[in-house]
Design a protein around this motif. Structure first.
Motif, PDB file in Angstrom:
ATOM      1  N   ILE A 185       0.800  -1.182  -0.122  1.00 52.79           N
ATOM      2  CA  ILE A 185       0.004  -0.066  -0.058  1.00 52.79           C
ATOM      3  C   ILE A 185       0.596   1.291   0.117  1.00 52.79           C
ATOM      4  CG2 ILE A 185      -1.679   1.268   1.435  1.00 52.79           C
ATOM      5  CD1 ILE A 185      -2.759  -1.309   2.147  1.00 52.79           C
ATOM      6  N   LYS A 186       1.782   1.304   0.666  1.00 57.17           N
ATOM      7  CA  LYS A 186       2.857   2.417   0.876  1.00 57.17           C
ATOM      8  C   LYS A 186       3.415   2.729  -0.433  1.00 57.17           C
ATOM      9  CE  LYS A 186       6.990   4.132   3.471  1.00 57.17           C
ATOM     10  NZ  LYS A 186       8.349   3.681   4.181  1.00 57.17           N
ATOM     11  N   GLU A 187       3.892   1.669  -1.248  1.00 60.89           N
ATOM     12  CA  GLU A 187       4.479   1.904  -2.436  1.00 60.89           C
ATOM     13  C   GLU A 187       3.494   2.144  -3.369  1.00 60.89           C
ATOM     14  OE1 GLU A 187       5.971  -2.105  -3.710  1.00 60.89           O
ATOM     15  OE2 GLU A 187       7.530  -1.899  -2.145  1.00 60.89           O
ATOM     16  N   ALA A 188       2.105   1.740  -3.424  1.00 56.72           N
ATOM     17  CA  ALA A 188       1.280   2.491  -4.175  1.00 56.72           C
ATOM     18  C   ALA A 188       0.923   3.860  -4.122  1.00 56.72           C
ATOM     19  CB  ALA A 188      -0.109   1.652  -4.245  1.00 56.72           C
ATOM     20  N   ASN A 189       0.805   4.195  -2.724  1.00 52.55           N
ATOM     21  CA  ASN A 189       0.548   5.656  -2.439  1.00 52.55           C
ATOM     22  C   ASN A 189       1.619   6.634  -3.033  1.00 52.55           C
ATOM     23  OD1 ASN A 189      -1.993   5.349  -1.127  1.00 52.55           O
ATOM     24  ND2 ASN A 189      -1.237   4.827   0.739  1.00 52.55           N
ATOM     25  N   GLU A 190       2.868   6.184  -2.680  1.00 53.21           N
ATOM     26  CA  GLU A 190       4.188   6.835  -3.325  1.00 53.21           C
ATOM     27  C   GLU A 190       4.206   7.016  -4.588  1.00 53.21           C
ATOM     28  OE1 GLU A 190       7.369   4.805  -1.571  1.00 53.21           O
ATOM     29  OE2 GLU A 190       7.096   5.779   0.289  1.00 53.21           O
ATOM     30  N   ARG A 191       3.763   5.826  -5.460  1.00 52.06           N
ATOM     31  CA  ARG A 191       3.814   6.083  -6.880  1.00 52.06           C
ATOM     32  C   ARG A 191       2.481   6.755  -7.330  1.00 52.06           C
ATOM     33  NH1 ARG A 191       3.811   0.930  -7.034  1.00 52.06           N
ATOM     34  NH2 ARG A 191       1.530   0.475  -7.484  1.00 52.06           N
ATOM     35  N   GLU A 192       1.234   6.546  -6.750  1.00 52.85           N
ATOM     36  CA  GLU A 192       0.136   7.372  -7.296  1.00 52.85           C
ATOM     37  C   GLU A 192       0.126   8.689  -6.902  1.00 52.85           C
ATOM     38  OE1 GLU A 192      -3.006   4.581  -6.579  1.00 52.85           O
ATOM     39  OE2 GLU A 192      -1.661   3.032  -7.538  1.00 52.85           O
ATOM     40  N   LYS A 193       0.545   8.971  -5.737  1.00 57.09           N
ATOM     41  CA  LYS A 193       0.531  10.080  -4.871  1.00 57.09           C
ATOM     42  C   LYS A 193      -0.883  10.785  -4.905  1.00 57.09           C
ATOM     43  CE  LYS A 193       5.225  11.703  -6.011  1.00 57.09           C
ATOM     44  NZ  LYS A 193       5.423  10.301  -6.330  1.00 57.09           N
ATOM     45  N   PRO A 194      -1.935  10.153  -4.238  1.00 55.54           N
ATOM     46  CA  PRO A 194      -3.409  10.636  -4.203  1.00 55.54           C
ATOM     47  C   PRO A 194      -3.415  11.770  -3.103  1.00 55.54           C
ATOM     48  CG  PRO A 194      -3.043   8.512  -3.124  1.00 55.54           C
ATOM     49  CD  PRO A 194      -1.877   8.699  -3.787  1.00 55.54           C
ATOM     50  N   GLU A 195      -4.280  12.307  -3.178  1.00 55.77           N
ATOM     51  CA  GLU A 195      -4.825  13.319  -1.832  1.00 55.77           C
ATOM     52  C   GLU A 195      -4.734  12.500  -0.911  1.00 55.77           C
ATOM     53  OE1 GLU A 195      -8.183  15.466  -2.757  1.00 55.77           O
ATOM     54  OE2 GLU A 195      -7.666  16.094  -4.736  1.00 55.77           O
ATOM     55  N   LYS A 196      -4.267  13.360   0.388  1.00 53.21           N
ATOM     56  CA  LYS A 196      -4.262  12.845   1.547  1.00 53.21           C
ATOM     57  C   LYS A 196      -5.315  11.651   1.841  1.00 53.21           C
ATOM     58  CE  LYS A 196      -1.515  11.890   5.312  1.00 53.21           C
ATOM     59  NZ  LYS A 196      -0.288  11.153   5.105  1.00 53.21           N
ATOM     60  N   ASP A 197      -6.643  12.440   1.919  1.00 53.72           N
ATOM     61  CA  ASP A 197      -7.794  11.786   2.268  1.00 53.72           C
ATOM     62  C   ASP A 197      -8.056  10.519   1.345  1.00 53.72           C
ATOM     63  OD1 ASP A 197      -8.630  13.394   0.436  1.00 53.72           O
ATOM     64  OD2 ASP A 197     -10.497  13.939   1.280  1.00 53.72           O
ATOM     65  N   LYS A 198      -7.380  10.393   0.338  1.00 52.51           N
ATOM     66  CA  LYS A 198      -7.743   9.343  -0.935  1.00 52.51           C
ATOM     67  C   LYS A 198      -6.700   8.186  -0.693  1.00 52.51           C
ATOM     68  CE  LYS A 198     -10.596  12.237  -3.580  1.00 52.51           C
ATOM     69  NZ  LYS A 198     -11.171  13.077  -4.984  1.00 52.51           N
ATOM     70  N   GLU A 199      -5.640   8.398   0.310  1.00 51.36           N
ATOM     71  CA  GLU A 199      -4.717   7.390   0.105  1.00 51.36           C
ATOM     72  C   GLU A 199      -5.459   5.972   0.333  1.00 51.36           C
ATOM     73  OE1 GLU A 199      -0.498   9.694   1.066  1.00 51.36           O
ATOM     74  OE2 GLU A 199      -1.653   8.836   2.915  1.00 51.36           O
ATOM     75  N   HIS A 200      -4.702   4.949  -0.068  1.00 53.46           N
ATOM     76  CA  HIS A 200      -5.104   3.604   0.371  1.00 53.46           C
ATOM     77  C   HIS A 200      -4.628   3.339   1.767  1.00 53.46           C
ATOM     78  CE1 HIS A 200      -5.720   2.823  -3.858  1.00 53.46           C
ATOM     79  NE2 HIS A 200      -4.644   3.135  -4.220  1.00 53.46           N
ATOM     80  N   THR A 201      -5.251   2.704   2.700  1.00 54.88           N
ATOM     81  CA  THR A 201      -5.148   2.339   4.014  1.00 54.88           C
ATOM     82  C   THR A 201      -5.694   1.132   4.374  1.00 54.88           C
ATOM     83  OG1 THR A 201      -4.957   3.306   6.324  1.00 54.88           O
ATOM     84  CG2 THR A 201      -6.792   3.849   4.640  1.00 54.88           C
ATOM     85  N   LEU A 202      -5.579   0.441   5.504  1.00 56.71           N
ATOM     86  CA  LEU A 202      -6.174  -0.342   6.197  1.00 56.71           C
ATOM     87  C   LEU A 202      -6.808   0.047   7.203  1.00 56.71           C
ATOM     88  CD1 LEU A 202      -3.163  -3.313   6.318  1.00 56.71           C
ATOM     89  CD2 LEU A 202      -4.912  -3.088   4.674  1.00 56.71           C
ATOM     90  N   HIS A 203      -6.793   1.222   7.574  1.00 56.07           N
ATOM     91  CA  HIS A 203      -7.348   1.741   8.916  1.00 56.07           C
ATOM     92  C   HIS A 203      -8.378   2.762   8.603  1.00 56.07           C
ATOM     93  CE1 HIS A 203      -3.417  -0.043   9.791  1.00 56.07           C
ATOM     94  NE2 HIS A 203      -3.988  -0.331  10.812  1.00 56.07           N
ATOM     95  N   ALA A 204      -9.185   2.959   9.825  1.00 59.47           N
ATOM     96  CA  ALA A 204      -9.971   4.038   9.917  1.00 59.47           C
ATOM     97  C   ALA A 204      -9.080   5.330  10.283  1.00 59.47           C
ATOM     98  CB  ALA A 204     -11.070   3.679  11.012  1.00 59.47           C
ATOM     99  N   ARG A 205      -9.728   6.446  10.499  1.00 64.50           N
ATOM    100  CA  ARG A 205      -8.908   7.769  10.550  1.00 64.50           C
ATOM    101  C   ARG A 205      -8.032   7.668  12.058  1.00 64.50           C
ATOM    102  NH1 ARG A 205      -9.885  11.931   7.370  1.00 64.50           N
ATOM    103  NH2 ARG A 205     -11.739  11.605   6.136  1.00 64.50           N
ATOM    104  N   ASP A 206      -8.539   6.864  13.051  1.00 68.49           N
ATOM    105  CA  ASP A 206      -7.650   6.739  14.174  1.00 68.49           C
ATOM    106  C   ASP A 206      -6.413   5.967  14.044  1.00 68.49           C
ATOM    107  OD1 ASP A 206      -8.272   4.108  14.275  1.00 68.49           O
ATOM    108  OD2 ASP A 206      -9.879   4.530  15.843  1.00 68.49           O
ATOM    109  N   GLY A 207      -6.391   5.288  13.051  1.00 74.02           N
ATOM    110  CA  GLY A 207      -5.053   4.457  12.693  1.00 74.02           C
ATOM    111  C   GLY A 207      -4.929   3.093  13.455  1.00 74.02           C
ATOM    112  N   ILE A 208      -6.023   2.948  14.251  1.00 74.74           N
ATOM    113  CA  ILE A 208      -5.882   1.630  15.194  1.00 74.74           C
ATOM    114  C   ILE A 208      -7.072   0.672  14.336  1.00 74.74           C
ATOM    115  CG2 ILE A 208      -6.386   0.697  17.489  1.00 74.74           C
ATOM    116  CD1 ILE A 208      -3.738   2.230  17.129  1.00 74.74           C
TER     117      ILE A 208
END
Length: 421
Positions: A185-208
Motif C-alpha cells: 500500500i505504501k508503494e502504491a501511495n508513493e507511486r500514485e500520490k493521491p490526495e491525503k484523504d484518498k490514500e489507500h489504507t487498512l485503517h479508520a482515521r484513528d489509525g488503530i
C-alpha cells in the motif's frame, strides 16, 4: 507434446496436493474468536468461516465471536469460562495488545507483564480444557511499516506469541503479515500520490481500527497462520488427446466439438469469494496466489481466443497461450457486477447467509446486554439456537461443490481481453 503435457500436469497436481491436510480447523471443531474491538467488529471471523465452509465442505465446523470493544488480555481471561469454555469451543484465537498498553500511553512493564501473564494463564486453562489455542499478535497500526519493526507493541506481541509456543499453543503473527500488505500500500501511495484523504489504507482515521480492507488483511493473515493452503484444485486437459489430470477435483465426460471442448468438473472444495467487488481487495491482499489457486489449464489449442463458460456462466475470455500456461479462474468474471463461475455465485450467496447468522447472534447478545433479567433474552435464546442450526444447514448446502459443465469455445472476438483471476 504428450510427454510435456504429462509432466506439466503432474507438477500441477503435486503442487495442489501440498499442505491440503495441514489446515488447523478439523471436522467437529467449534471455533471462538476472542479479542478487542477489532474482533468485536465481527468481520475477519466471517471470512475465516466462509473460507472453511467453501474449502472443506465435508467438515462440520462451527464459529462464534466473543470479541469485546475496549477489552484486554486480562479481560478476556476473566470471561474465558463463560464466553469460551461454556459455549463448547474446541479452538480459540486470541488477539489482543493495543488496549493492553492504552494505545501506547501505558507502554510500560506493569501493563506488558499483565498482558503476558494473562496470555500465559489463557494458554494454561485452554490446555486443561483441551481447547487448541492460537495466540495472535495485535493487528498492525497505521504507523509506517518500515519504522515499526522494533516498537513496543511488536516486541510485546512477539513475547506473547512465544508464550503460546512455550505452552504448546499456536502462534500467528497477524501484525507481520499485515505489515507486508502495508508495504504494498505504501508503494502504491508513493507511486500514485493521491490526495491525503484518498490514500489507500487498512485503517479508520484513528489509525488503530480497521476498515474493510484491513479486516480482509487480518483474515488473510489468520488463515495463513491456521495453515490454509494456496491450492483449491487444478484441472488440466490436452485439447488434442482429451487426456486430463486433476488434483482436488474430478474431470469426466470430456468431448470435443467443431470449435469447442466440453467436460464436467466436480471439485472437493471451492475458492473463497464474497460480495460484489470482493476481488478489489486482491490488489493488496494476495488471496488469489496464496489462498485461492483454482486452476484451469488447456494445452494444444489452436492460436486464438477462447471463451470459458461454466454452467452457461461466462467466466472470461483467454488466449490459447494463457490457457496453456494455466489460468486462475477463482474470481474471474466477464462482468464485475456479477459473479463469474457458479462457484463464485455460491460464495456470494454464502456470504449473505453468514451475515444473517451473525445478525442473529448479535440480536441474542443485545437482548442479554440491554434486557437482562427479563423474559425476552431467555425466550429469544431458545429460538436463536434453532434458527442458527437451520442457517448452518443452509450454509453447508450452498457451499457444497456441484458438478459444473465447462465449455471452452473458440471466440469470434479475437480482441477480447481476459477477465481477472
Amino acid at each position: 507434446m504428450r510427454a510435456i503435457f504429462s509432466c506439466v500436469a503432474l507438477l500441477a497436481a503435486a503442487a495442489a496436493a501440498v499442505g491440503g491436510d495441514d489446515f488447523a480447523l478439523k471436522d467437529g471443531d467449534t471455533v471462538a474468536f476472542l479479542g478487542d474491538s477489532i474482533t468485536a467488529a465481527r468481520a475477519y471471523g466471517k471470512f475465516v468461516e466462509n473460507y472453511t465452509l467453501l474449502r472443506y465442505p465435508d467438515r462440520k465446523v462451527r464459529f462464534f465471536n466473543v470479541g469485546r470493544g475496549g477489552d484486554t488480555a486480562a479481560g478476556g481471561l476473566a470471561r474465558l469460562k463463560e464466553d469460551v469454555f461454556d459455549r463448547g469451543a474446541t479452538v480459540l484465537t486470541v488477539a489482543y495488545g493495543i488496549n493492553d498498553i492504552g494505545w501506547g500511553t501505558k507502554a510500560d512493564d506493569e501493563h506488558r507483564n499483565l498482558y503476558l501473564n494473562s496470555l500465559r494463564e489463557i494458554c494454561r486453562q485452554c490446555k486443561e480444557k483441551n481447547v487448541r489455542v492460537f495466540i495472535c499478535s495485535a493487528a498492525a497500526t497505521a504507523s509506517d511499516p518500515d519504522k515499526s519493526e522494533n516498537d513496543y507493541l511488536k516486541k510485546m506481541c512477539d513475547e506473547g506469541m512465544q508464550i503460546g509456543r512455550d505452552h504448546g499453543a499456536g502462534a500467528i503473527d497477524v501484525q507481520g503479515e499485515m505489515r507486508k500488505i502495508q508495504r504494498r500500500i505504501k508503494e502504491a501511495n508513493e507511486r500514485e500520490k493521491p490526495e491525503k484523504d484518498k490514500e489507500h489504507t487498512l485503517h479508520a482515521r484513528d489509525g488503530i481500527h480497521l476498515n474493510d480492507l484491513g479486516q480482509v488483511a487480518f483474515a488473510y493473515a489468520l488463515l495463513k497462520g491456521l495453515g490454509a493452503p494456496a491450492d483449491v484444485s487444478s484441472a488440466t486437459l490436452d485439447a488434442t488427446t482429451l487426456e486430463s489430470v486433476a488434483s482436488g477435483c474430478a474431470i469426466t465426460e470430456t468431448t470435443r466439438g467443431a470449435d469447442s471442448i466440453e467436460f464436467i468438473r466436480l471439485d472437493e472444495g471451492l475458492p473463497l469469494n464474497g460480495e460484489t467487488f470482493f476481488s478489489l481487495h486482491f490488489r493488496f491482499v494476495p488471496i488469489p496466489d496464496n489462498l485461492n489457486r483454482y486452476l484451469l489449464m488447456v494445452t494444444s489449442l489452436e492460436p486464438a481466443r477462447y471463451s470459458v463458460t461454466a454452467d452457461d456462466r461466462l467466466v472470461g475470455t483467454f488466449s490459447a497461450a494463457e490457457l496453456a500456461d494455466g489460468v486462475n479462474i477463482a474470481s474471474a468474471t466477464a462482468d464485475p457486477w456479477q459473479p463469474g463461475g457458479p462457484w463464485s455465485a455460491q460464495a456470494n450467496i454464502l456470504h449473505s447467509l453468514t451475515e444473517s447468522r451473525d445478525k442473529l447472534d448479535m440480536a441474542r447478545m443485545l437482548s442479554v446486554a440491554h434486557l437482562n433479567g427479563r423474559d425476552l433474552p431467555t425466550e429469544l435464546a431458545g429460538e436463536a439456537i434453532k434458527a442458527n442450526a437451520r442457517i448452518e444447514e443452509m450454509q453447508r448446502l450452498v457451499a457444497r461443490p456441484r458438478s459444473y459443465r465447462f465449455v471452452i469455445r473458440k471466440s469470434p472476438d479475437s480482441g477480447a481481453k481476459p477477465a481477472g483471476g
